[in-house]
Motif scaffolding. Structure first.
Motif, short mmCIF file in Angstrom:
data_model
loop_
_atom_site.label_atom_id
_atom_site.label_comp_id
_atom_site.label_asym_id
_atom_site.label_seq_id
_atom_site.Cartn_x
_atom_site.Cartn_y
_atom_site.Cartn_z
N GLN A 24 0.87 -1.09 0.14
CA GLN A 24 -0.18 -0.11 0.03
C GLN A 24 1.00 1.19 0.06
OE1 GLN A 24 -3.36 -0.24 -0.23
NE2 GLN A 24 -2.78 -2.35 -0.47
N GLU A 70 2.31 4.69 8.42
CA GLU A 70 1.12 4.04 8.95
C GLU A 70 0.77 3.08 7.91
OE1 GLU A 70 -2.65 6.20 10.48
OE2 GLU A 70 -1.00 7.76 10.38
N ASP A 71 0.66 3.28 6.60
CA ASP A 71 0.19 2.41 5.56
C ASP A 71 1.41 1.22 5.75
OD1 ASP A 71 -1.83 3.95 4.67
OD2 ASP A 71 -0.62 4.56 2.97
N TYR A 72 2.52 1.45 5.76
CA TYR A 72 3.49 0.21 6.09
C TYR A 72 3.14 -0.58 7.35
CZ TYR A 72 7.66 -2.13 6.78
OH TYR A 72 8.85 -3.17 6.88
N LEU A 73 2.81 0.06 8.33
CA LEU A 73 2.43 -0.83 9.47
C LEU A 73 1.12 -1.46 9.49
CD1 LEU A 73 3.48 1.82 12.30
CD2 LEU A 73 4.43 -0.16 11.60
N LYS A 74 0.15 -1.01 8.66
CA LYS A 74 -1.05 -1.63 8.36
C LYS A 74 -0.80 -2.69 7.75
CE LYS A 74 -4.03 2.39 8.52
NZ LYS A 74 -4.81 3.43 7.86
N PHE A 75 0.18 -2.78 6.52
CA PHE A 75 0.50 -3.74 5.83
C PHE A 75 1.22 -5.06 6.56
CE2 PHE A 75 4.26 -5.84 3.67
CZ PHE A 75 3.53 -6.25 2.44
N ASP A 77 0.77 -5.22 9.82
CA ASP A 77 -0.46 -5.89 10.73
C ASP A 77 -1.01 -7.01 9.91
OD1 ASP A 77 0.26 -4.23 12.82
OD2 ASP A 77 -1.54 -2.87 12.25
N SER A 78 -1.32 -6.93 8.66
CA SER A 78 -2.12 -7.81 7.63
C SER A 78 -1.25 -8.99 7.70
CB SER A 78 -2.58 -7.29 6.58
OG SER A 78 -3.67 -6.16 6.82
N GLN A 101 7.97 -6.39 13.15
CA GLN A 101 6.58 -5.55 13.33
C GLN A 101 6.82 -4.53 14.48
OE1 GLN A 101 3.02 -7.47 14.32
NE2 GLN A 101 1.79 -5.91 13.54
N THR A 105 7.05 -0.39 14.48
CA THR A 105 6.13 0.30 15.20
C THR A 105 7.08 1.23 16.23
OG1 THR A 105 4.64 -1.47 15.28
CG2 THR A 105 4.32 0.18 16.89
N TYR A 108 8.09 4.14 14.06
CA TYR A 108 7.19 4.98 13.67
C TYR A 108 6.73 5.77 14.93
CZ TYR A 108 2.47 6.63 12.85
OH TYR A 108 1.26 7.32 12.65
#
Length: 178
Positions: A24, A70-75, A77-78, A101, A105, A108
């Motif tokens: 993302q 933020e998008d990288y962290l969501k990635f 997480d998934s 991960q 975090t 970030y």
């Protein structure tokens, strides 16, 4: 690229993105002259072959624009959620990805304004908590079973870390309470 300044980019873990979900975020490589060149567009998947070709050319890391963290962290997480559920993936691989991960975090949070000292204190808190839980697990079958469930373990460590960080930043200066 949005700029050529190193301070606008952050390094990402290659093993965490190879052949997984579609990204993302855009990925960049830093050239020897300091410029950043996009090597993966948002929505693409990075193949293992492509990573190997980067390594053959001497590339040791890829980067994202900090605004995409933020998008990288969501990635992540998934991806980690997918790995944790996969019974064919070893606990060691799962633990490695969860650790990566956590590092991302922390990066970030530091970039968001948490001080390095606060992050080190939170990391020490997590390390002490993990050690204590492992000692308890040696004496309790119930705790041992919980630790065998990587999802519960990761969630517990994440909650403990966030609780420690939040307490510190809302005035938890009392070491005994922290």
């Amino acid at each position: 690229p949005p700029s050529t300044s190193d301070s606008d980019y952050t390094t990402v873990d290659l093993s965490g993105i190879v052949g997984r979900l579609k990204s993302q975020f855009d990925l960049y490589v830093r050239l020897s002259n300091g410029k950043f060149v996009r090597v993966l567009n948002s929505g693409d998947t990075l193949s293992a072959d492509r990573i190997e070709s980067f390594k053959a050319k001497g590339v040791t890391s890829l980067h994202i624009v900090k605004t995409a963290q933020e998008d990288y962290l969501k990635f992540l997480d998934s991806m980690v959620a997918e790995l944790v559920k996969d019974t064919k993936v070893s606990l060691e691989v799962k633990a490695t990805h969860i650790s990566n991960q956590a590092k991302s975090t922390i990066g970030y949070l530091v970039d968001s304004g948490f001080s390095e000292a606060s992050m080190q204190q939170a990391q020490q808190y997590v390390n002490n908590s993990v050690e204590m839980v492992q000692q308890i697990a040696g004496k309790s079958d119930l705790v041992k079973k919980m630790l065998d469930d990587v999802t519960a373990y990761e969630h517990s460590v994440a909650c403990a870390t966030l609780a420690g960080l939040l307490l510190k930043h809302i005035g938890g200066n009392n070491a005994a309470i922290l």
